[in-house]
Design an enzyme around this catalytic site. Sequence first.
Site, PDB file in Angstrom:
ATOM      1  N   GLU A 114      12.992 100.632 -53.967  1.00 46.43           N
ATOM      2  CA  GLU A 114      12.961  99.413 -53.154  1.00 46.43           C
ATOM      3  C   GLU A 114      13.844  99.597 -51.922  1.00 46.43           C
ATOM      4  O   GLU A 114      14.864 100.268 -52.004  1.00 46.43           O
ATOM      5  CB  GLU A 114      13.550  98.231 -53.968  1.00 46.43           C
ATOM      6  N   LYS A 116      16.798  98.698 -49.533  1.00 43.27           N
ATOM      7  CA  LYS A 116      18.027  97.932 -49.747  1.00 43.27           C
ATOM      8  C   LYS A 116      18.203  97.023 -48.545  1.00 43.27           C
ATOM      9  O   LYS A 116      18.602  97.456 -47.460  1.00 43.27           O
ATOM     10  CB  LYS A 116      19.228  98.858 -49.908  1.00 43.27           C
ATOM     11  N   ASP A 118      19.447  94.348 -45.939  1.00 44.53           N
ATOM     12  CA  ASP A 118      20.799  94.079 -45.471  1.00 44.53           C
ATOM     13  C   ASP A 118      20.945  92.610 -45.111  1.00 44.53           C
ATOM     14  O   ASP A 118      20.807  92.207 -43.963  1.00 44.53           O
ATOM     15  CB  ASP A 118      21.092  94.967 -44.259  1.00 44.53           C
ATOM     16  N   TYR A 225      14.248  90.548 -55.701  1.00 45.35           N
ATOM     17  CA  TYR A 225      14.232  91.910 -56.235  1.00 45.35           C
ATOM     18  C   TYR A 225      14.576  92.011 -57.715  1.00 45.35           C
ATOM     19  O   TYR A 225      14.570  93.103 -58.269  1.00 45.35           O
ATOM     20  CB  TYR A 225      15.130  92.845 -55.427  1.00 45.35           C
ATOM     21  N   LYS A 314      22.140 105.435 -49.683  1.00 43.41           N
ATOM     22  CA  LYS A 314      22.413 104.816 -48.383  1.00 43.41           C
ATOM     23  C   LYS A 314      21.889 105.662 -47.221  1.00 43.41           C
ATOM     24  O   LYS A 314      21.881 106.882 -47.269  1.00 43.41           O
ATOM     25  CB  LYS A 314      23.928 104.613 -48.207  1.00 43.41           C
ATOM     26  N   CYS A 408      32.796  97.544  -4.791  1.00 43.68           N
ATOM     27  CA  CYS A 408      31.871  98.390  -5.538  1.00 43.68           C
ATOM     28  C   CYS A 408      32.502  99.755  -5.818  1.00 43.68           C
ATOM     29  O   CYS A 408      33.000 100.400  -4.893  1.00 43.68           O
ATOM     30  CB  CYS A 408      30.582  98.559  -4.740  1.00 43.68           C
ATOM     31  N   CYS A 411      30.242 102.326  -3.523  1.00 46.20           N
ATOM     32  CA  CYS A 411      30.156 102.314  -2.054  1.00 46.20           C
ATOM     33  C   CYS A 411      31.259 101.489  -1.405  1.00 46.20           C
ATOM     34  O   CYS A 411      31.313 101.386  -0.179  1.00 46.20           O
ATOM     35  CB  CYS A 411      28.797 101.797  -1.618  1.00 46.20           C
ATOM     36  N   CYS A 426      27.143  94.189  -6.342  1.00 50.56           N
ATOM     37  CA  CYS A 426      27.595  94.908  -5.155  1.00 50.56           C
ATOM     38  C   CYS A 426      26.754  94.399  -3.998  1.00 50.56           C
ATOM     39  O   CYS A 426      25.541  94.285  -4.104  1.00 50.56           O
ATOM     40  CB  CYS A 426      27.368  96.405  -5.351  1.00 50.56           C
ATOM     41  N   CYS A 432      24.361 101.256  -0.561  1.00 47.27           N
ATOM     42  CA  CYS A 432      25.075 101.736  -1.749  1.00 47.27           C
ATOM     43  C   CYS A 432      24.263 102.857  -2.405  1.00 47.27           C
ATOM     44  O   CYS A 432      23.103 102.660  -2.779  1.00 47.27           O
ATOM     45  CB  CYS A 432      25.264 100.587  -2.726  1.00 47.27           C
TER      46      CYS A 432
HETATM   47  S1  IVH Z   1      19.660  95.060 -57.179  1.00 43.19           S
HETATM   48  C1  IVH Z   1      21.989  95.079 -60.816  1.00 43.19           C
HETATM   49  N1  IVH Z   1      17.942  95.475 -55.253  1.00 43.19           N
HETATM   50  O1  IVH Z   1      22.745  95.097 -52.570  1.00 43.19           O
HETATM   51  C2  IVH Z   1      21.459  95.329 -59.473  1.00 43.19           C
HETATM   52  N2  IVH Z   1      20.146  94.771 -54.681  1.00 43.19           N
HETATM   53  O2  IVH Z   1      25.151  96.518 -53.560  1.00 43.19           O
HETATM   54  C3  IVH Z   1      21.853  94.295 -58.515  1.00 43.19           C
HETATM   55  N3  IVH Z   1      20.495  94.458 -52.279  1.00 43.19           N
HETATM   56  O3  IVH Z   1      24.406  92.366 -54.004  1.00 43.19           O
HETATM   57  C4  IVH Z   1      21.267  94.383 -57.186  1.00 43.19           C
HETATM   58  N4  IVH Z   1      18.448  94.991 -51.649  1.00 43.19           N
HETATM   59  O4  IVH Z   1      22.748  91.921 -52.117  1.00 43.19           O
HETATM   60  C5  IVH Z   1      19.197  95.116 -55.569  1.00 43.19           C
HETATM   61  N5  IVH Z   1      16.311  95.830 -53.629  1.00 43.19           N
HETATM   62  C6  IVH Z   1      17.558  95.477 -53.967  1.00 43.19           C
HETATM   63  C7  IVH Z   1      18.507  95.110 -52.994  1.00 43.19           C
HETATM   64  C8  IVH Z   1      19.797  94.766 -53.392  1.00 43.19           C
HETATM   65  C9  IVH Z   1      19.657  94.588 -51.261  1.00 43.19           C
HETATM   66  C10 IVH Z   1      21.908  94.066 -52.169  1.00 43.19           C
HETATM   67  C11 IVH Z   1      22.274  92.879 -53.008  1.00 43.19           C
HETATM   68  C12 IVH Z   1      23.402  93.323 -53.895  1.00 43.19           C
HETATM   69  C13 IVH Z   1      23.893  94.523 -53.183  1.00 43.19           C
HETATM   70  C14 IVH Z   1      24.480  95.498 -54.191  1.00 43.19           C
END
Ligand code: IVH
Length: 668
Positions: A114, A116, A118, A225, A314, A408, A411, A426, A432
């Site tokens: 999945e 991650k 932000d 998720y 990451k 400036c 110039c 300017c 210039c």
């Molecule tokens: S699972 C037990 N899935 O990442 C697992 N977290 O570092 C709990 N996050 O607090 C989290 N995308 O805010 C999971 N596909 C994803 C995620 C995700 C973002 C964030 C979430 C969590 C943090 C953990």
Amino acid sequence: MTLSPEQRVNELRKAINEHNYAYYVLDEPSVPDAEYDRLLRELQALEQEHPELISSDSPTQRVGAKVETSFEKVEHLRPMLSLDNVFNDDELNAFSKRVNERLVTSDPVAYVCEPKLDGSAVSLIYEEGKLVKAATRGDGRVGEDITANVRTIKNVPLTLRGDFPKLVEVRGEVFMPKQSFEEHNALARESGEKVFANPRNAAAGSLRQKDPSISAKRNLSIYVYSLGLAEGIELANSHYQRLLQIKEWGLPICPEIKCVNGINETLKYYHSILDKRNDLPYEIDGVVYKVDSIDAQEKLGFVARAPRWAIAHKFPAQEEITTLEKVEFQVGRTGAITPVARLTPVFVGGVTVSNATLHNMDEIKRLDVHQGDTVIIRRAGDVIPQVVSVVLERRPENASSVEMPTHCPVCDSPVEREADQAIYRCTGGLFCSAQRKESVKHFASRKAMDIDGLGDKLVEQLSEAEVIKSLADLYRLTQEQLESMERMGEKSASNLIAAIEKSKSTTFGKFIYALGIREVGEVTAQTLANELKTIEQLTQATEEQLLELSDIGPVVAHHIVSFFDNDENVKIIEDLIELGVHWPAIVEKSADEMPLKGKTIVLTGTFETMSRNVAKEKLVELGAKVSGSVSSKTSVVYAGPGAGSKLKKAQDLNIPVEDEEALLKVIS
Ligand code: IVH
């Protein structure tokens, strides 16, 4: 049979909820927006007439009347955990090895991959299918009640559909799409409001508004998720199957989620998402792999606050810390002076960054940035690196404040501040050399005179050697002059001479655009060409005359008139024409030849049979105005595969969207 108001209200709610499901969860709108709006308006009218029928889970009740977000403490039914991270292949292999060892198997393990996201983690609780509580993660054990704010998020269903459990808790990430983030910040910068450092802070900040009507305007979104708890229902022994089940209940799941076999496949996923990262409409900071089998998850258990069955892989960081050594001032084509931060080089967002924009003096004040400060830099995708914030605790004693120079830096002409604006300029004009250089670059660029082979570096060399002092000098360049430039061979010099010669034959619209008049972009230049037809008409037009043309406002009209009031500019145009720049006369076309007159068209995505530029030229020839952004004035959007935010905006604004086939019909 006529329905009672109550029956009709129920019928409408059901229909609207199903349309929401199709739109937000399946991403396959089931009715045109106009039909959806009619249903919603009918429901609103009925509820107004029969207030006793209003219920908090009605799709009309997202922003509840005068309900404030309470932020009361909420104890989570089960703790909300976090994830361990890995940053490279070795660490990932170590994770995989641990999983296989604990599961006592050497077979490849099935993982769900999945993105991650932000944003900000939230928990949603539905009782009898109704959203009753939404909470932040907090410390993982206790969060805060943010129900009123979460209700305003359009893709959070207020009621579940299908075969949902009596009590269910799901977890997911609330995020602000990149486009909303950029738009919010651009507006905030203009109006002096709070600028968000990144989309994550934007999501968290928007969820922390006391007034839900403010959260409602922030255009947040959610992807669920995981399942926290579900009572009164049989659940699959697979995380992936559970996600599909959650989706059936009407909750949105990220479309990039995939099930794979073995850790090598997760690596492929990592690279495919990393490649896509810049094109995704939301920010992600990595990917997450979760062991698919719930039995296996239970066997693996937890260490401290994180599960042993999941790991976050990451991506390279998009924010880094470095030193701002000094601030320098750059002069642009129109004389605008932009402060630029010179940084101790730092690796961020996949490249080494040594400069970042500071926008303008207001931004410097807002950030309270001094030379010598330790700063946080952000480089996301192709966006220019930005200074996000200053680490005040680390300010050295000799840090110096940033002052706009009075003259400036290039110039030495006086610098002026425009009334009511954050921009300093300017006053040197084409005297210039910085402005000159930038105007030559613009003049030669692809959408202007399209001089192939005249790159930025060469323009800089030619300007510094004073070979080019005005735009017209370009057409006086000789083979010998070019060959004397660094890294210029005989062949490339003669190619360039040929390209310059070729550029003389242009169109009136491109020529006007190439002049680089302030605020006159391609579209405005084309309008001026179509409506004024000759250079004489253009140079002599008054502000009143210009204001009568379509889409020309007072500011642009003023810039155009002052451009031609400047004798030097007029002389350059005369020289260019004398040196051979020419274009076909604009003849009054009959209505038959201009079937698209009055239409504003937007092209988005990729087309199979032609490039967007070619399509654009043809549409313009037929009288259309082709614009780069969708607004209520857009007549139609032609969308090819890969269309993203513009397509979405068109759908939101109810603007007709057509495909390539329809475009081809119009053009032929
Ligand atoms: S699972 C037990 N899935 O990442 C697992 N977290 O570092 C709990 N996050 O607090 C989290 N995308 O805010 C999971 N596909 C994803 C995620 C995700 C973002 C964030 C979430 C969590 C943090 C953990």
